[in-house]
Design an enzyme around this catalytic site. Structure first.
Site, PDB file in Angstrom:
ATOM      1  N   VAL A  61       0.935  -1.206  -0.066  1.00  0.00           N
ATOM      2  CA  VAL A  61       0.023   0.056   0.096  1.00  0.00           C
ATOM      3  C   VAL A  61       0.872   1.191  -0.101  1.00  0.00           C
ATOM      4  O   VAL A  61       0.408   2.258  -0.582  1.00  0.00           O
ATOM      5  CB  VAL A  61      -0.888  -0.075   1.057  1.00  0.00           C
ATOM      6  CG1 VAL A  61      -1.836   1.199   1.208  1.00  0.00           C
ATOM      7  CG2 VAL A  61      -2.094  -1.065   1.306  1.00  0.00           C
ATOM      8  N   CYS A  74     -10.703  -1.559   3.185  1.00  0.00           N
ATOM      9  CA  CYS A  74     -10.766  -1.449   1.703  1.00  0.00           C
ATOM     10  C   CYS A  74     -12.214  -1.970   1.066  1.00  0.00           C
ATOM     11  O   CYS A  74     -12.993  -1.343   0.324  1.00  0.00           O
ATOM     12  CB  CYS A  74      -9.850  -2.056   0.853  1.00  0.00           C
ATOM     13  SG  CYS A  74      -9.264  -3.879   1.657  1.00  0.00           S
ATOM     14  N   ARG A  77     -11.885 -14.904   0.441  1.00  0.00           N
ATOM     15  CA  ARG A  77     -10.768 -14.668  -0.196  1.00  0.00           C
ATOM     16  C   ARG A  77     -10.587 -15.503  -1.415  1.00  0.00           C
ATOM     17  O   ARG A  77     -11.010 -16.768  -1.651  1.00  0.00           O
ATOM     18  CB  ARG A  77      -9.571 -15.091   0.706  1.00  0.00           C
ATOM     19  CG  ARG A  77      -8.077 -14.551  -0.080  1.00  0.00           C
ATOM     20  CD  ARG A  77      -7.937 -13.236   0.059  1.00  0.00           C
ATOM     21  NE  ARG A  77      -7.709 -12.610   1.379  1.00  0.00           N
ATOM     22  CZ  ARG A  77      -7.785 -11.296   1.744  1.00  0.00           C
ATOM     23  NH1 ARG A  77      -7.869 -10.354   0.741  1.00  0.00           N
ATOM     24  NH2 ARG A  77      -7.669 -11.126   2.923  1.00  0.00           N
ATOM     25  N   HIS A 114     -11.051  -6.171  -5.096  1.00  0.00           N
ATOM     26  CA  HIS A 114     -12.215  -6.721  -4.578  1.00  0.00           C
ATOM     27  C   HIS A 114     -13.504  -6.501  -5.409  1.00  0.00           C
ATOM     28  O   HIS A 114     -13.710  -5.512  -5.993  1.00  0.00           O
ATOM     29  CB  HIS A 114     -12.324  -6.167  -3.210  1.00  0.00           C
ATOM     30  CG  HIS A 114     -11.238  -6.327  -2.399  1.00  0.00           C
ATOM     31  ND1 HIS A 114     -10.108  -7.262  -2.497  1.00  0.00           N
ATOM     32  CD2 HIS A 114     -10.687  -5.769  -1.145  1.00  0.00           C
ATOM     33  CE1 HIS A 114      -9.311  -7.220  -1.609  1.00  0.00           C
ATOM     34  NE2 HIS A 114      -9.929  -6.381  -0.661  1.00  0.00           N
ATOM     35  N   ARG A 144      -9.854   3.180  13.623  1.00  0.00           N
ATOM     36  CA  ARG A 144     -11.134   3.449  12.906  1.00  0.00           C
ATOM     37  C   ARG A 144     -12.382   3.460  13.693  1.00  0.00           C
ATOM     38  O   ARG A 144     -13.304   4.265  13.672  1.00  0.00           O
ATOM     39  CB  ARG A 144     -11.438   2.175  11.850  1.00  0.00           C
ATOM     40  CG  ARG A 144     -10.349   2.247  10.737  1.00  0.00           C
ATOM     41  CD  ARG A 144     -10.550   0.821   9.915  1.00  0.00           C
ATOM     42  NE  ARG A 144      -9.586   0.956   8.736  1.00  0.00           N
ATOM     43  CZ  ARG A 144      -9.236  -0.209   8.280  1.00  0.00           C
ATOM     44  NH1 ARG A 144      -9.609  -1.292   8.429  1.00  0.00           N
ATOM     45  NH2 ARG A 144      -8.243  -0.161   7.390  1.00  0.00           N
ATOM     46  N   LYS A 190      14.764  -2.151   9.545  1.00  0.00           N
ATOM     47  CA  LYS A 190      15.544  -2.723   8.721  1.00  0.00           C
ATOM     48  C   LYS A 190      15.763  -2.038   7.377  1.00  0.00           C
ATOM     49  O   LYS A 190      16.672  -2.388   6.639  1.00  0.00           O
ATOM     50  CB  LYS A 190      15.315  -4.358   8.736  1.00  0.00           C
ATOM     51  CG  LYS A 190      13.890  -4.561   7.697  1.00  0.00           C
ATOM     52  CD  LYS A 190      13.531  -5.938   7.718  1.00  0.00           C
ATOM     53  CE  LYS A 190      12.233  -6.252   6.896  1.00  0.00           C
ATOM     54  NZ  LYS A 190      11.156  -5.747   7.063  1.00  0.00           N
ATOM     55  N   SER A 191      14.656  -1.315   7.140  1.00  0.00           N
ATOM     56  CA  SER A 191      14.802  -0.592   5.858  1.00  0.00           C
ATOM     57  C   SER A 191      15.462   0.936   5.895  1.00  0.00           C
ATOM     58  O   SER A 191      15.505   1.414   4.802  1.00  0.00           O
ATOM     59  CB  SER A 191      13.332  -0.404   5.078  1.00  0.00           C
ATOM     60  OG  SER A 191      12.809  -1.753   4.906  1.00  0.00           O
ATOM     61  N   GLN A 240     -12.750 -11.288  -2.441  1.00  0.00           N
ATOM     62  CA  GLN A 240     -11.448 -10.322  -2.097  1.00  0.00           C
ATOM     63  C   GLN A 240     -10.077 -10.982  -2.701  1.00  0.00           C
ATOM     64  O   GLN A 240      -9.861 -12.147  -2.341  1.00  0.00           O
ATOM     65  CB  GLN A 240     -11.263  -9.913  -0.535  1.00  0.00           C
ATOM     66  CG  GLN A 240     -12.625  -9.209  -0.153  1.00  0.00           C
ATOM     67  CD  GLN A 240     -12.480  -8.893   1.440  1.00  0.00           C
ATOM     68  OE1 GLN A 240     -13.540  -8.752   1.881  1.00  0.00           O
ATOM     69  NE2 GLN A 240     -11.322  -8.203   1.653  1.00  0.00           N
TER      70      GLN A 240
END
Ligand code: 2RA
Length: 335
Positions: A12, A126, A227, A234, A97, A37-38, A153
């Site tokens: 995302v 989503c 799924r 979706h 949320r 780590k990034s 989805q």
């Protein structure tokens, strides 16, 4: 606008950068944050390389807005630190949320509730976003009583590991499992964990978030989330009961004129929404519009959207666009 993207290396987060560039969001400075780590890795945005920094370093640079897609735990820990520095946070996780002090926003539905005081704004799930974009014009006109939704989805909703599992299975290659079972040539009636009432968290999100976004607790919702081995987005089958009767031609017109909605509904020519067509687009596609002949005042329809875009990245960027257009994005204060 100084913009931070927290979770910049995930599915995302990467899509957020793509959408910010595509929509020419007025980024004057970009600050990229990802996991420990990034840090130090470089990410390209609009042809320029940006080094990933820590959340603490990002706060010191005082962005105006920070768009998060870094998981609930990271958001619970870091979003308040950004907000306390006067940085407006738009968070894609489920962390905030259902917090009664936080706004849950789909710009086409309820952006008007936003104020400059909102420092942590939640991006809905989503599968909820695409549904309420389609429901909003119909609720305004006919007053929704109940929604029965079944979803189909994409594996992209789970993340990279799920996409890799599907691709490996299609190639007949063993690999890491994101799901408890094979997903290729299969469907899993199981998204997120099961709760004590037999529903999954994904289903409870659709039920609870819809009421909050629509601002109407009287709307009854039941959901089955599934799924399927698909990539582009979706899909959802909606059965919607209204308090009032409707005219199908008017329903199509309301949807066609609704912001963010594209009606693809010409079954005589086999025209209907599909994930293959919705992929990498920002619209919510609605089709198979027809009366439920088993009971009055009830409509069936089919809704498809790219869950990484309108279902996550684009919705978050549209919230930032709305805030900027109303001068609601606060100036960061001394940390
Ligand atoms: C899913 N909606 O599809 C959830 C989270 N993205 O897995």
């Amino acid at each position: 606008m100084k913009v931070a993207v927290v979770g910049a290396t995930g599915l995302v987060g990467t899509k957020m950068l793509q959408v910010l560039a595509e929509r020419n969001f007025p980024v004057t400075e970009l600050i990229l944050v990802a996991s420990e780590k990034s840090i130090g890795k470089e990410v390209t945005f609009k042809g320029k390389q940006y080094k990933i920094v820590s959340a603490a370093d990002a706060i010191k640079q005082k962005p105006d807005v920070a768009i998060f897609s870094a998981g609930g735990n990271t958001s619970l820990e870091q979003a308040p630190l950004f907000a306390e520095a006067g940085i407006t946070v738009i968070d894609n996780s489920s962390a905030w949320r259902m917090d009664p002090t936080k706004k849950l926003i789909v710009p086409e539905v309820n952006a008007d509730v936003l104020t400059a005081e909102d420092k942590i704004i939640a991006n809905p799930n989503c599968s909820t976003i695409q549904m309420v974009v389609a429901l909003k014009p119909l609720h305004d006109k006919y007053q929704i009583k109940r929604v029965v939704v079944s979803t189909y989805q994409s594996v992209t909703g789970t993340g990279v590991k799920a996409v890799e599992q599907l691709m490996n299975e299609r190639k007949g290659v063993d690999g890491a499992m994101a799901y408890p079972y094979k997903i290729d040539l299969n469907v899993l009636p199981h998204i997120d964990v099961f709760t004590e009432n037999g529903y999954t968290k994904e289903e409870m999100k659709m039920i609870k978030e819809t009421k909050k976004i629509m601002g109407d607790d009287s709307i009854r919702v039941t959901a089955t989330t599934v799924r399927i081995p698909v990539m582009g987005g979706h899909s959802e089958s909606l059965n919607v009961e209204f308090a009032n009767d409707f005219d199908l031609a008017e329903v199509r017109e309301l949807l066609s004129n609704a912001p963010g909605v594209v009606v693809t509904d010409d079954v005589a020519n086999l025209k209907y929404p599909m994930p293959l067509d919705a992929h990498d687009k920002d619209d919510v596609f609605v089709g198979r519009i027809r009366r439920d002949e088993s009971q009055p005042n009830t409509l069936n329809c089919w809704v498809v959207s790219d869950n990484l875009r309108k279902g996550a990245a684009t919705n978050a960027v549209q919230i930032a666009e709305y805030l900027a257009s109303k001068n609601l994005i606060g100036q960061a204060v001394e940390a």
